[in-house]
Scaffold this active site. Structure first.
Site, PDB file in Angstrom:
ATOM      1  N   CYS A  11      39.832  -1.013 -83.240  1.00  0.00           N
ATOM      2  CA  CYS A  11      40.155  -1.893 -82.109  1.00  0.00           C
ATOM      3  C   CYS A  11      40.234  -3.359 -82.502  1.00  0.00           C
ATOM      4  O   CYS A  11      40.809  -4.166 -81.776  1.00  0.00           O
ATOM      5  CB  CYS A  11      39.129  -1.718 -80.998  1.00  0.00           C
ATOM      6  SG  CYS A  11      39.085  -0.054 -80.309  1.00  0.00           S
ATOM      7  N   HIS A  29      43.817  -2.427 -72.952  1.00  0.00           N
ATOM      8  CA  HIS A  29      43.325  -2.484 -74.330  1.00  0.00           C
ATOM      9  C   HIS A  29      44.319  -1.786 -75.247  1.00  0.00           C
ATOM     10  O   HIS A  29      44.120  -0.633 -75.639  1.00  0.00           O
ATOM     11  CB  HIS A  29      41.945  -1.812 -74.381  1.00  0.00           C
ATOM     12  CG  HIS A  29      41.310  -1.756 -75.730  1.00  0.00           C
ATOM     13  ND1 HIS A  29      41.704  -2.537 -76.799  1.00  0.00           N
ATOM     14  CD2 HIS A  29      40.282  -0.978 -76.184  1.00  0.00           C
ATOM     15  CE1 HIS A  29      40.939  -2.251 -77.841  1.00  0.00           C
ATOM     16  NE2 HIS A  29      40.084  -1.309 -77.498  1.00  0.00           N
ATOM     17  N   CYS A  89      34.265  -4.990 -80.665  1.00  0.00           N
ATOM     18  CA  CYS A  89      33.670  -3.791 -81.274  1.00  0.00           C
ATOM     19  C   CYS A  89      34.775  -2.890 -81.800  1.00  0.00           C
ATOM     20  O   CYS A  89      35.922  -2.965 -81.355  1.00  0.00           O
ATOM     21  CB  CYS A  89      32.807  -3.051 -80.264  1.00  0.00           C
ATOM     22  SG  CYS A  89      33.706  -2.480 -78.803  1.00  0.00           S
TER      23      CYS A  89
END
Length: 403
Positions: A89, A346, A376
């Site tokens: 990510c 996201h 994260c």
């Protein structure tokens, strides 16, 4: 060592799963934000030293060195190379860090750093499923199994473990999830995102044409009752679909340059990169990494969390920024002030650059000084970066919708 400056930062508005951007190729999304950076900064197209792009699912339309394909699809000169980064990510925030390291070292002067993810067409986990279906194995080998016997690393489990460790209740999560939508709705209605979003010409499912300029996942009429009515994703858990990040399509990119390039090409300095960090953390709880990453980056520059004016901490799940704020005693009024991934989406490989883009523009809007991004990542890693606002880009220099 030279300084690294952000001279441009743009993003697409995100699209929902199977939504408005689902028919657009990820390479074309990437090229759109790259071309906008070239337009806004005025950098000669043959003077960009490299293009570093993050993407997580490197399969199908996102395979074959997506970074190079983005460069070839853009207005950049043929001689500009391109490479692809996977730090899960945080891939595009890592891309920015690589670009900053390059210009700080003096080995390169101008680097375009960003990322993209087309989650509608290249589903999360599709690369692992492809390996299983074709008998090509799984990511966890014998040595890793010896270290973590019988454990299947899961971000969903990590989100629950994080909520449990930091005593974050279902009530607090629902309220924070709602706040994300309320803040994103306010920012959108107030025009806060207009300068950072690259308009995209799109074709809809019915064949009609439109321009995509608004993040599609925002629930403008969200309310607490609706959040509270959602079932937990795990039996006995506290995380729901409303307090998890949205599956999204989108891209973002940042141009990084050193002093020599700024002077030579008269580039519009937006922010100075003060410090960057990347850390490893427990891969089982997985999502706790932004806490030590933030501590490390603050220590590097001798600042406290109170010295930072705005924080962008990715809302992979609501428990991540809430645990981060609790551990660091951070001011919640400075945290994700225009919403986060629970409302804005996201797009995995593009999220780090997306957060940085929003941070740069919001620091300018508020005339604030310091901003921090932390994210994260799968496998128990995390990136963090501190920037300082500098001179503003001329707010009138904006392009026409990308064709």
């Amino acid at each position: 060592m030279a300084n690294a400056y952000i001279v441009g930062a743009v993003r697409t508005a995100t699209g929902r799963k199977k939504g408005r951007l689902s028919r657009m190729h990820p390479v074309d999304m990437g090229a759109a934000v790259v071309d906008e950076l070239v337009y806004r900064t005025g950098v000669p197209t043959d003077k960009v030293d490299d293009l570093v792009f993050g993407v997580v699912m490197q399969i199908g339309s996102q395979a074959g060195n997506l970074g190079r394909n983005v460069a070839l699809s853009s207005k950049l000169a043929l001689e500009v190379p391109g490479t692809t980064v996977d730090r899960q990510c945080g891939s595009s925030l890592q891309a920015i860090q690589f670009g900053a390291q390059a210009v700080m070292s003096g080995t390169q002067d101008v680097v375009i750093c960003g990322g993209v993810e087309a989650m509608s067409t290249v589903e999360i986990g599709s690369n692992v499923r492809d390996g299983l279906e074709k008998g090509r194995g799984v990511p966890k080998g014998e040595r890793l199994e010896l270290q973590y016997p019988g454990i299947q690393f899961s971000q969903f489990d990590g989100a629950e473990l994080l909520a449990e460790k930091y005593q974050i209740s279902r009530e607090a999560l629902d309220e924070f999830g709602l706040l994300s939508h309320l803040r994103a709705a306010t920012a959108t209605k107030s025009g806060y995102f207009e300068k950072e979003i690259v308009p995209l010409h799109i074709e809809l499912e019915d064949g009609s044409k439109d321009v995509h300029i608004v993040d599609e996942g925002i629930r403008f009429e969200a309310n607490l009752e609706g959040m509270q009515s959602l079932n937990a994703l795990r039996e006995g858990g506290v995380i729901t679909a409303g307090t998890a990040s949205q599956i999204s399509d989108g891209a973002a990119a940042v141009m990084v340059a050193n002093e020599e390039a700024v002077r030579k090409f008269d580039l519009p300095v937006r922010a100075k990169i003060h410090a960057l960090a990347v850390v490893g953390s427990d891969p089982v709880i997985m999502l706790e990494g932004p806490i030590p990453a933030t501590k490390k980056v603050l220590e590097k520059v001798g600042l406290s969390i109170d010295d930072i004016d705005l924080y962008e901490v990715n809302e992979a799940f609501g428990s991540v920024p809430l645990a981060w704020a609790k551990a660091l005693n951070a001011d919640p009024e400075k945290l994700n002030v225009n919403g986060g991934a629970q409302s804005l989406g996201h797009p995995l490989g593009g999220t780090g650059a997306k957060l940085m883009t929003t941070l740069v523009h919001e620091l300018e809007r508020r005339q604030a000084r310091f901003g921090l991004v932390a994210i994260c990542e799968g496998g128990g890693t995390a990136n963090a970066m501190i920037i300082e606002r500098m001179d503003q880009l001329d707010s009138e220099r904006r392009s026409q919708p990308y064709a």
